[in-house]
Design an enzyme around this catalytic site. Structure first.
Site, PDB file in Angstrom:
ATOM      1  CG  ASP A   1      26.871  53.290 -10.917  1.00 42.21           C
ATOM      2  OD1 ASP A   1      27.938  53.911 -10.710  1.00 42.21           O
ATOM      3  OD2 ASP A   1      25.829  53.477 -10.266  1.00 42.21           O
TER       4      ASP A   1
ATOM      5  CG  ASP B   1      24.195  50.616  -9.020  1.00 37.24           C
ATOM      6  OD1 ASP B   1      23.959  51.774  -8.578  1.00 37.24           O
ATOM      7  OD2 ASP B   1      24.858  49.779  -8.383  1.00 37.24           O
ATOM      8  CB  SER B   2      19.856  54.515  -8.726  1.00 32.40           C
ATOM      9  OG  SER B   2      20.303  55.379  -9.763  1.00 32.40           O
TER      10      SER B   2
ATOM     11  CD  GLU C   1      24.642  57.301  -2.146  1.00 32.00           C
ATOM     12  OE1 GLU C   1      25.295  56.825  -3.098  1.00 32.00           O
ATOM     13  OE2 GLU C   1      23.423  57.068  -1.956  1.00 32.00           O
TER      14      GLU C   1
HETATM   15  O1  KIV Z   1      23.331  54.685  -8.799  1.00 27.86           O
HETATM   16  C1  KIV Z   1      23.276  55.912  -8.619  1.00 27.86           C
HETATM   17  O2  KIV Z   1      22.351  56.597  -9.035  1.00 27.86           O
HETATM   18  C2  KIV Z   1      24.377  56.527  -7.890  1.00 27.86           C
HETATM   19  C3  KIV Z   1      24.212  57.960  -7.485  1.00 27.86           C
HETATM   20  C4  KIV Z   1      23.157  58.099  -6.483  1.00 27.86           C
HETATM   21  C5  KIV Z   1      25.478  58.567  -7.050  1.00 27.86           C
HETATM   22  O3  KIV Z   1      25.357  55.907  -7.625  1.00 27.86           O
END
Ligand code: KIV
Length: 279
Positions: free
Chosen positions: A87, A48-49, A186
């Site tokens: 995610d 979700d980044s 994390e």
């Molecule tokens: O959303 C994301 O990219 C993540 C990673 C940084 C683990 O959850």
């Protein structure tokens, strides 16, 4: 190997990698990047980044399920070797195990991904058990959980206070016991990430954690140096694509302004060429 190609990574194979060669994981949000990374990594995470990296949001809180499904479909459609994990975004799973099942089932059915990831520890254990028992593989995510940024007040490291470290270790235990087949750890102090890796039976995938985790993940755009404004302290930049993009755009601008582009090879002629495939 099948026909000279490495076998597709599956949930059981990834789970069995506990304690073995480190797992190599990266984020992907688009088909072209997924195609490039697929032969090189064990897991592609449609994180979700995407909200911050692609849409310029300040955090991941406003990312919705439709966005994750759209990007998940692009990545899963382009990858035929790595395990694709998507995610579950904030607000799509926390209310109840049933809400989580509905969201996760949509993700798997509509994207072709193999698994979902969700954030949270003890509070999410019942949900992880519910999903796992119903055919939905889950990756857990403990420590600095970005969807809880409003509780933390920022993205800093977790677990410096002994009481908080104990809570995060208990989160990891609960997530593993509930059936998660891997756990992202994390933004924790290194010793805590190592303790978690020793105590859980499933692979830990570290980001800002420890080299002794069972695998590592980074946001691909960070590693490529595509986000010059900010680099988290735990990122190693393996390229400076921001510089490459700037230089390429500058060179293109110069060529356009000086009428050097398009050149003779980049225009359609009245007569059809015999070679080169251009008509
Ligand atoms: O959303 C994301 O990219 C993540 C990673 C940084 C683990 O959850």
């Amino acid at each position: 190997m099948t026909n000279g190609r490495p076998k597709r990574m599956t949930v059981p194979r990834l789970r069995a990698a506990k304690g073995g060669d480190p797992l190599v994981c990266l984020t992907a949000y688009t088909a072209p990047i997924a195609r490039l990374l697929d032969p090189l990594v064990d897991m592609l995470l449609v994180g979700d980044s995407v909200g911050m990296v692609v849409y310029g949001m300040p955090d991941t809180v406003a990312v919705d399920l439709e966005t994750m499904i759209r990007h998940g479909r692009a990545v899963a459609g382009a990858a035929d070797r790595a395990l694709v994990v998507v995610d579950l975004p904030f607000g799509s799973y926390e209310a109840s195990p049933q809400q989580a099942f509905h969201s996760a089932a949509r993700v798997l059915a509509e994207t072709g991904a193999a698994a979902v990831k969700l954030e949270g520890g003890v509070a999410m254990a019942e949900t992880i058990a519910f999903l796992s028992a119903r055919g939905i593989p889950v990756v857990g995510h403990v420590g600095m959980t970005p969807q809880a940024v409003n509780m933390f007040g920022g993205f800093g490291a977790r677990g410096r206070a002994p009481e908080e470290a104990r809570r995060i270790a208990a989160d990891a235990d609960a997530v593993a016991a509930a059936g998660a087949f891997a756990i992202v750890v994390e933004g924790t102090i290194e010793t805590l990430a190592e303790e978690i890796t020793e105590r859980v039976a499933v692979p830990t995938i570290g980001i800002g954690a420890s080299p002794r985790c069972d695998g590592q993940i980074l946001v691909t755009d960070d590693l490529l140096g595509l986000i010059p404004e900010f680099t988290p302290p735990f990122v190693r930049k393996y390229a400076d694509l921001a510089g490459t993009v700037r230089a390429a755009a500058e060179a293109y601008g110069e060529d356009v302004r000086n009428r050097r582009f398009p050149g003779p090879d980049h225009v359609y002629k009245a007569e059809v060429r015999k070679t080169g495939g251009k008509t």
